[in-house]
Scaffold this motif. Sequence first.
Motif, short mmCIF file in Angstrom:
data_model
loop_
_atom_site.label_atom_id
_atom_site.label_comp_id
_atom_site.label_asym_id
_atom_site.label_seq_id
_atom_site.Cartn_x
_atom_site.Cartn_y
_atom_site.Cartn_z
N LYS A 1 0.84 -1.20 0.00
CA LYS A 1 0.00 0.00 0.00
C LYS A 1 0.87 1.25 0.00
O LYS A 1 1.72 1.44 0.88
N ASP B 1 1.38 6.31 6.03
CA ASP B 1 0.36 5.44 5.45
C ASP B 1 0.86 4.72 4.19
O ASP B 1 0.15 3.91 3.63
N SER C 1 4.21 -0.04 1.31
CA SER C 1 5.11 0.02 0.16
C SER C 1 6.56 0.11 0.61
O SER C 1 7.45 -0.50 0.00
N GLY D 1 -7.31 2.43 1.62
CA GLY D 1 -6.17 1.56 1.36
C GLY D 1 -6.57 0.24 0.74
O GLY D 1 -5.93 -0.26 -0.19
N ARG D 2 -7.66 -0.31 1.22
CA ARG D 2 -8.11 -1.60 0.69
C ARG D 2 -8.58 -1.46 -0.76
O ARG D 2 -8.55 -2.43 -1.52
N LEU E 1 -5.31 -1.38 -2.92
CA LEU E 1 -4.72 -2.72 -2.86
C LEU E 1 -5.52 -3.71 -3.68
O LEU E 1 -4.96 -4.63 -4.30
N SER F 1 0.69 -9.31 0.56
CA SER F 1 0.38 -7.88 0.58
C SER F 1 0.73 -7.33 1.95
O SER F 1 0.60 -8.01 2.98
N ALA G 1 0.34 -3.62 4.34
CA ALA G 1 -0.32 -2.32 4.41
C ALA G 1 -0.44 -1.85 5.84
O ALA G 1 -0.60 -2.66 6.76
N LEU H 1 -3.08 -0.67 7.43
CA LEU H 1 -4.46 -0.67 6.94
C LEU H 1 -5.50 -0.27 7.98
O LEU H 1 -6.34 0.57 7.71
#
Length: 461
Positions: free
Chosen positions: A228, A251, A255, A313-314, A317, A334, A336, A338
């Motif tokens: 993310k 946030d 990544s 975010g979701r 993604l 994945s 994140a 989140l």
Amino acid sequence: MSFAFAAADAEALPLYLLGPRDLPTWTEGQTDAVRAWVGASRFSGALGSALMIPGLDGIPQMALAGYGTAAQRARQRFPLAGAVPHLAPGTYRLAGDLPADRIPTEALGWLLSGYGFSRYRDQTPKVPSLVAPDGIDAERIEALAQAEALTRDLINTPASDMGPAALEAAARDLAQTFGAEIAVTAGDDLLRDNFPMIHAVGRASVDAPRLIDMRWGGDGPTLTLVGKGVCFDTGGLNIKPGASMGLMKKDMGGSANVLGLARMIMALDLPLRLRVLIPAVENSISASSFRPQDILTSRKGLTVEINNTDAEGRLVLADALALADEDPPDLLISMATLTGAARVAVGPDLAPYFTDDDDLSAALEQGGRRMADPVWRLPFWEPYETMIEPGIADLDNSPSGGFAGAITAALFLRRFVTQSQRYAHFDIYGWQPSAAPGRSKGGLGQGPRAIFDALPGLLNL
């Protein structure tokens, strides 16, 4: 900050790690002068303490680092790192007996003690050097430390200098360093190439949304990492209160963590084919912001009702995961920052993750213990699937009620992974709230070392 060990033949002082129970036996074997110095200094082996011991000429001849009790060490990630700042400048070599399985972790903690975020003001700690202990893979430990430094730097950089374009530049720098290929889809090209939710989340920002796609390696099993990259999150039209917005530069921690993991993999030349996907956006507010009650159609064709623009975010993604799933890798992960629900569940120190694969979970747990990178499994609890089904669309991006927020977010993401057989999702915090040995306050890697350690067994490397 080089995050490298001293030369093997460097002149180095012996450093003994001693707890309260070890100290009496050790002092019995020393000269009267050493015993007298230790006694006069009241060194007790307390965790995080250090003592320089001079020779007859007054020049240090050895040093002691307090190693505490087993119970005290269990409360710290890198016990030796607590003593490092208290040692005199110079070069040291670990001496005495230390369990072999602890040496790599302590060596890593020593290197990480040298991290300071210095982009705007020099904050580099003055840390003495360490000769790589016998029996460790020094190159591996150095690569882990350098990757962690990259992750921390990316997270610590404010959104004024780490927007989507800057995150792309960081990915390109990493790709160039290790000979990876990179492709980027940005702005309205996201609509052309069917990444509608990435576009919707990021279109209100002057820094265009984009999907970063990096590939490395020509042979071996396939690993895809999705991180993310929400470089700042205002909450969108469901704007966050100021207190909740204060840390939103982090946030994009997902990544940053996948780029750190990618760096480990490429630096140590693991025999696999790596793909890194980063949806990079800023969730801003303007006339073009997406709205509550909008319904978005995802890359996978699933429709999503927007009940909170702060659950963005979701969405980004989901489009990236759908792309990854079209060419299913042997392992898909994945990462994140989140949900706040994950923080409530396990706090800031653990990296919670979700998977349906028990073997994958066991490998991650073992890797976390070995690499001082603790992880904790949470469930894909299927009875909660109805909570993400609003009726008007296929999915709800923010179910009402407030219960099981981390689980419902993970279930939402799993709807976009239908072909890949092995999948894990990490809902990390990516931030160290206060300084601890080997962990400065600020951005933090959570999960990459555990994943890295698990890869050989999971992918038969």
